[in-house]
Scaffold this motif. Structure first.
Motif, short mmCIF file in Angstrom:
data_model
loop_
_atom_site.label_atom_id
_atom_site.label_comp_id
_atom_site.label_asym_id
_atom_site.label_seq_id
_atom_site.Cartn_x
_atom_site.Cartn_y
_atom_site.Cartn_z
N PHE A 64 0.83 -1.20 0.00
CA PHE A 64 0.00 0.00 0.00
C PHE A 64 0.87 1.26 0.00
O PHE A 64 1.65 1.49 0.92
N LYS A 65 0.75 2.07 -1.04
CA LYS A 65 1.48 3.34 -1.16
C LYS A 65 2.98 3.14 -0.94
O LYS A 65 3.59 3.75 -0.06
N ARG A 66 3.57 2.30 -1.75
CA ARG A 66 4.99 2.00 -1.61
C ARG A 66 5.83 2.91 -2.48
O ARG A 66 6.29 2.53 -3.55
N GLU A 67 5.98 4.16 -2.08
CA GLU A 67 6.89 5.07 -2.75
C GLU A 67 7.44 6.04 -1.71
O GLU A 67 6.84 6.27 -0.67
N TRP A 68 8.61 6.62 -2.01
CA TRP A 68 9.27 7.49 -1.04
C TRP A 68 8.48 8.74 -0.74
O TRP A 68 8.54 9.27 0.37
N SER A 69 7.73 9.25 -1.70
CA SER A 69 6.94 10.46 -1.45
C SER A 69 5.90 10.20 -0.37
O SER A 69 5.65 11.05 0.49
N SER A 70 5.30 9.00 -0.37
CA SER A 70 4.33 8.64 0.66
C SER A 70 5.00 8.52 2.02
O SER A 70 4.46 8.94 3.04
N VAL A 71 6.22 7.94 2.04
CA VAL A 71 6.96 7.80 3.30
C VAL A 71 7.30 9.17 3.87
O VAL A 71 7.18 9.41 5.07
N MET A 72 7.72 10.10 3.00
CA MET A 72 8.05 11.45 3.48
C MET A 72 6.82 12.16 4.03
O MET A 72 6.91 12.89 5.02
N ARG A 73 5.67 11.95 3.40
CA ARG A 73 4.43 12.54 3.93
C ARG A 73 4.08 11.94 5.29
O ARG A 73 3.59 12.64 6.19
N CYS A 74 4.34 10.65 5.43
CA CYS A 74 4.09 9.99 6.72
C CYS A 74 4.97 10.60 7.81
O CYS A 74 4.50 10.86 8.93
#
Length: 225
Positions: free
Chosen positions: A101-111
């Motif tokens: 689910f949402k496996r990209e660095w942009s999603s991790v940075m938002r988290c």
């Protein structure tokens, strides 16, 4: 010749960070080091927010850094971050539930940004009472899990981490290592488990992304070879 063709081709280079690294154990160590320094950095930043608001108070003799953080806080948080970040992908493999689910660095940075915002809210936003603050942070923390994780293993590990970290905090405050202003949940603040839960989800997502990136690079190099 037939036996030679039947043998699988092993990648000559399988490390995402240092091209000469071929050992999976070394890749695991590198991921752990990266997670450790991420945890140290977040600990310095987040602890500074708490101290500025006088949420946590440390004895004067342990105030040793320019960020007014006790010397043992960053390494402890870094170690915990490394353990959590390595544990999440390990549990995913063990349970047979790869996290996609949402496996990209942009999603991790938002988290990460949302986690910092939750911690900032606990220190800066004024509520009528601690119950309102705790309920608000609990909703935000669960919202963070729902937005960036949504896995049963992630939720379960987050709850376990929150419980264990809160218990350790209670013991540290009880033994006079540090203290919270206006404690309302035994020796700590009632919203603290929410911060630990959100932190566990955040570091878990970072660890998963690092592990996924490693597997992707290994697969690409194997295909090239």
């Amino acid at each position: 010749m037939a036996e030679s063709d039947a043998m699988p081709t092993l990648p000559k280079k399988c490390g995402p960070y240092i091209s000469s690294v071929t050992s999976r154990g070394m890749n695991l160590l590198i991921r752990g080091v990266v997670l450790f320094f991420i945890g140290v950095f977040l600990a310095l930043v987040l602890n500074l927010l708490q101290i500025q608001r006088n949420v946590t108070l440390f004895p004067p003799d342990v105030i040793t850094s320019i960020f007014s953080s006790a010397w043992w806080v960053p390494p402890c948080c870094g170690t915990a971050s490394a353990v959590i970040g390595l544990l999440y992908p390990c549990m995913d493999r063990h349970l047979g539930e790869p996290h996609k689910f949402k496996r990209e660095w942009s999603s991790v940075m938002r988290c990460v940004a949302v986690f910092v915002g939750i911690n900032h809210a606990s220190a800066k936003v004024d509520f009528a009472n601690n119950i309102q603050l705790s309920l608000t942070l609990a909703a935000l923390s669960i919202g963070l899990w729902w937005t960036f994780d949504r896995s049963r293993s992630g939720f379960g590990l987050g709850v376990g981490i929150a419980f264990l970290a809160t218990l350790v905090s209670q013991l540290l405050v009880y033994n006079g290592v540090y203290q919270y202003t206006s404690p309302d949940f035994l020796y700590v603040r009632s919203w603290l488990p929410c911060i630990f839960f959100a932190g566990g989800i955040t570091m878990g997502n970072i660890g998963r992304q690092l592990a996924m990136y490693e597997c992707k690079v290994i697969a690409e190099k194997s295909h090239e070879d």
